[in-house]
Scaffold this motif. Structure first.
Motif, short mmCIF file in Angstrom:
data_model
loop_
_atom_site.label_atom_id
_atom_site.label_comp_id
_atom_site.label_asym_id
_atom_site.label_seq_id
_atom_site.Cartn_x
_atom_site.Cartn_y
_atom_site.Cartn_z
N GLN A 26 40.84 29.71 46.42
CA GLN A 26 40.40 29.82 45.03
C GLN A 26 39.95 31.24 44.72
O GLN A 26 40.15 31.74 43.61
CB GLN A 26 39.28 28.83 44.76
CG GLN A 26 39.74 27.39 44.74
CD GLN A 26 38.64 26.43 44.30
OE1 GLN A 26 37.67 26.82 43.67
NE2 GLN A 26 38.81 25.16 44.64
N GLN A 30 41.41 33.55 41.73
CA GLN A 30 40.52 34.18 40.75
C GLN A 30 40.75 35.68 40.71
O GLN A 30 40.77 36.29 39.63
CB GLN A 30 39.06 33.88 41.09
CG GLN A 30 38.09 34.51 40.10
CD GLN A 30 36.64 34.11 40.37
OE1 GLN A 30 36.36 33.14 41.07
NE2 GLN A 30 35.71 34.88 39.80
N GLU A 31 40.94 36.31 41.87
CA GLU A 31 41.17 37.75 41.92
C GLU A 31 42.45 38.12 41.17
O GLU A 31 42.46 39.09 40.39
CB GLU A 31 41.28 38.20 43.38
CG GLU A 31 41.47 39.70 43.55
CD GLU A 31 41.59 40.12 45.00
OE1 GLU A 31 41.36 41.31 45.28
OE2 GLU A 31 41.92 39.27 45.86
N VAL A 33 44.01 36.39 38.75
CA VAL A 33 43.86 36.13 37.31
C VAL A 33 42.96 37.19 36.67
O VAL A 33 43.28 37.75 35.62
CB VAL A 33 43.32 34.71 37.06
CG1 VAL A 33 42.98 34.52 35.58
CG2 VAL A 33 44.34 33.67 37.51
N ASP A 34 41.83 37.48 37.31
CA ASP A 34 40.90 38.47 36.75
C ASP A 34 41.56 39.84 36.62
O ASP A 34 41.42 40.52 35.59
CB ASP A 34 39.64 38.58 37.62
CG ASP A 34 38.74 37.36 37.51
OD1 ASP A 34 39.04 36.46 36.71
OD2 ASP A 34 37.74 37.31 38.25
N ASP A 35 42.27 40.27 37.67
CA ASP A 35 42.94 41.58 37.61
C ASP A 35 44.03 41.60 36.55
O ASP A 35 44.20 42.60 35.84
CB ASP A 35 43.54 41.93 38.98
CG ASP A 35 42.50 42.45 39.95
OD1 ASP A 35 41.36 42.72 39.53
OD2 ASP A 35 42.82 42.58 41.16
N VAL A 37 44.16 39.84 33.79
CA VAL A 37 43.53 39.89 32.47
C VAL A 37 43.00 41.29 32.18
O VAL A 37 43.13 41.81 31.08
CB VAL A 37 42.41 38.84 32.36
CG1 VAL A 37 41.56 39.06 31.11
CG2 VAL A 37 42.98 37.43 32.36
N LYS A 38 42.43 41.94 33.20
CA LYS A 38 41.86 43.28 32.99
C LYS A 38 42.92 44.34 32.77
O LYS A 38 42.72 45.26 31.96
CB LYS A 38 41.00 43.67 34.21
CG LYS A 38 39.66 42.98 34.27
CD LYS A 38 38.75 43.59 35.32
CE LYS A 38 39.20 43.23 36.72
NZ LYS A 38 38.22 43.68 37.75
N TYR A 39 44.06 44.24 33.46
CA TYR A 39 45.00 45.36 33.48
C TYR A 39 46.33 45.12 32.77
O TYR A 39 47.11 46.07 32.64
CB TYR A 39 45.26 45.77 34.94
CG TYR A 39 43.99 46.21 35.63
CD1 TYR A 39 43.28 47.35 35.19
CD2 TYR A 39 43.46 45.49 36.69
CE1 TYR A 39 42.11 47.74 35.81
CE2 TYR A 39 42.29 45.88 37.31
CZ TYR A 39 41.62 47.00 36.87
OH TYR A 39 40.44 47.40 37.48
N GLN A 47 42.65 43.55 23.90
CA GLN A 47 42.15 42.63 24.93
C GLN A 47 41.85 41.24 24.35
O GLN A 47 40.78 40.67 24.56
CB GLN A 47 40.91 43.23 25.61
CG GLN A 47 41.20 44.59 26.24
CD GLN A 47 40.00 45.18 26.95
OE1 GLN A 47 39.35 44.51 27.75
NE2 GLN A 47 39.72 46.44 26.66
N ARG A 50 42.68 35.24 26.46
CA ARG A 50 41.65 34.38 27.03
C ARG A 50 42.38 33.41 27.97
O ARG A 50 43.46 32.91 27.64
CB ARG A 50 40.90 33.60 25.96
CG ARG A 50 40.25 34.49 24.88
CD ARG A 50 39.11 35.31 25.43
NE ARG A 50 38.48 36.13 24.41
CZ ARG A 50 38.76 37.42 24.18
NH1 ARG A 50 39.69 38.04 24.90
NH2 ARG A 50 38.12 38.10 23.25
N ILE A 134 50.80 37.28 36.08
CA ILE A 134 50.23 36.23 36.93
C ILE A 134 51.32 35.47 37.66
O ILE A 134 51.23 35.22 38.87
CB ILE A 134 49.35 35.28 36.09
CG1 ILE A 134 48.10 36.02 35.59
CG2 ILE A 134 48.96 34.04 36.90
CD1 ILE A 134 47.21 35.22 34.68
#
Length: 199
Positions: A26, A30-31, A33-35, A37-39, A47, A50, A134
Motif C-alpha cells: 500500500q 500511495q507513493e 499516486v502521490d507522485d 498527482v504532484k508531477y 492542479q 483529485r 499512474i
C-alpha cells in the motif's frame, strides 16, 4: 528517452483478469499516486486533479454500487453479461477514482476569461495524462489495470458514500490488481498514416 520508460509505455494494456492478491505494498501504491498527482502536467499549473484510492472492501463497495445502479437500467435478459463484467473489476485489489475539482476550473475561467471555454477541455486533458502516468507506473510494478467510465451514472452515490465534495466531478475509474490473464494482440494502424514529418 530511457528504454525502461518506452518499454512500460508499450506494455501498458487493459487487463480485465485481476486478482485481489497483494503484490505491491500500500505504501508503494500511495507513493506512485502521490507522485503522479504532484508531477503530472496541468494547464496554467491549475492542479485541479483529485484522486480517491479504494482498496480491498472499499473497492468492492464501489463495484457493488455500480452493479446495483446498472441493474436498474439494464434489461434483465442482458444483465448477466453486465454483472460478469462488473464482477471482473471487483475481483481486483483496488480501484482509483479520478476526479476534477470544478471549483478550480471555474476559478481559472474567472481569472483568465480569455481562455474560459478551454479550461474544461484542458482539465480533461490533464486528467488523461494523470491516468496514463499512474497506469504506466503500475505496469512497471507488475500490476494490471483498465480504465472504466461509469460516470455520471454512479456520481451521486460515490460522492455520498465517501463524503466527497460536490464540486469534484468523476472522470474515470481504474480497477487494478495482480493480472490473471494476458491481453490479446493489439491492432496498431500504420504510423505513416497517423504521423507527418516536415523538415
Amino acid at each position: 528517452m530511457s528504454q525502461a520508460f518506452m518499454k512500460a509505455v508499450k506494455e501498458r494494456r487493459s487487463f480485465y483478469g485481476l486478482s485481489k492478491e497483494q503484490i505491491v505494498s500500500q505504501a508503494r501504491i500511495q507513493e506512485i499516486v502521490d507522485d503522479a498527482v504532484k508531477y503530472s502536467p496541468t494547464a496554467f499549473n491549475s492542479q485541479s486533479a483529485r484522486v480517491v484510492v479504494l482498496l480491498a472492501e472499499q473497492s468492492d463497495k464501489l463495484w457493488n454500487i455500480t452493479k446495483e445502479t446498472l441493474r436498474k437500467i439494464v434489461p434483465e435478459d442482458r444483465f448477466a453479461s453486465t454483472e460478469e463484467r462488473i464482477n471482473g473489476f471487483s475481483s481486483g485489489y483496488g480501484t482509483i477514482l479520478f476526479f476534477e475539482d470544478q471549483s478550480v476550473v471555474e476559478e481559472m475561467q474567472m481569472q483568465f476569461a480569455l481562455y474560459a471555454d478551454n479550461f474544461p477541455i484542458w482539465s480533461n486533458q490533464s486528467s488523461a495524462m494523470l491516468q496514463f502516468v499512474i497506469w504506466t507506473a503500475f505496469v512497471q510494478e507488475g500490476l494490471g489495470a483498465s480504465l472504466q467510465h461509469y460516470n455520471p451514472l454512479i456520481d451521486q452515490e460515490v460522492v455520498k458514500e465517501w463524503g466527497l465534495p460536490a464540486q469534484w466531478k468523476l472522470i474515470a475509474q481504474m480497477p487494478f490488481g495482480k493480472p490473471t490473464s494476458t491481453p490479446g494482440e493489439k491492432a496498431i494502424y500504420s504510423v505513416s498514416e497517423r504521423v507527418k514529418y516536415f523538415t
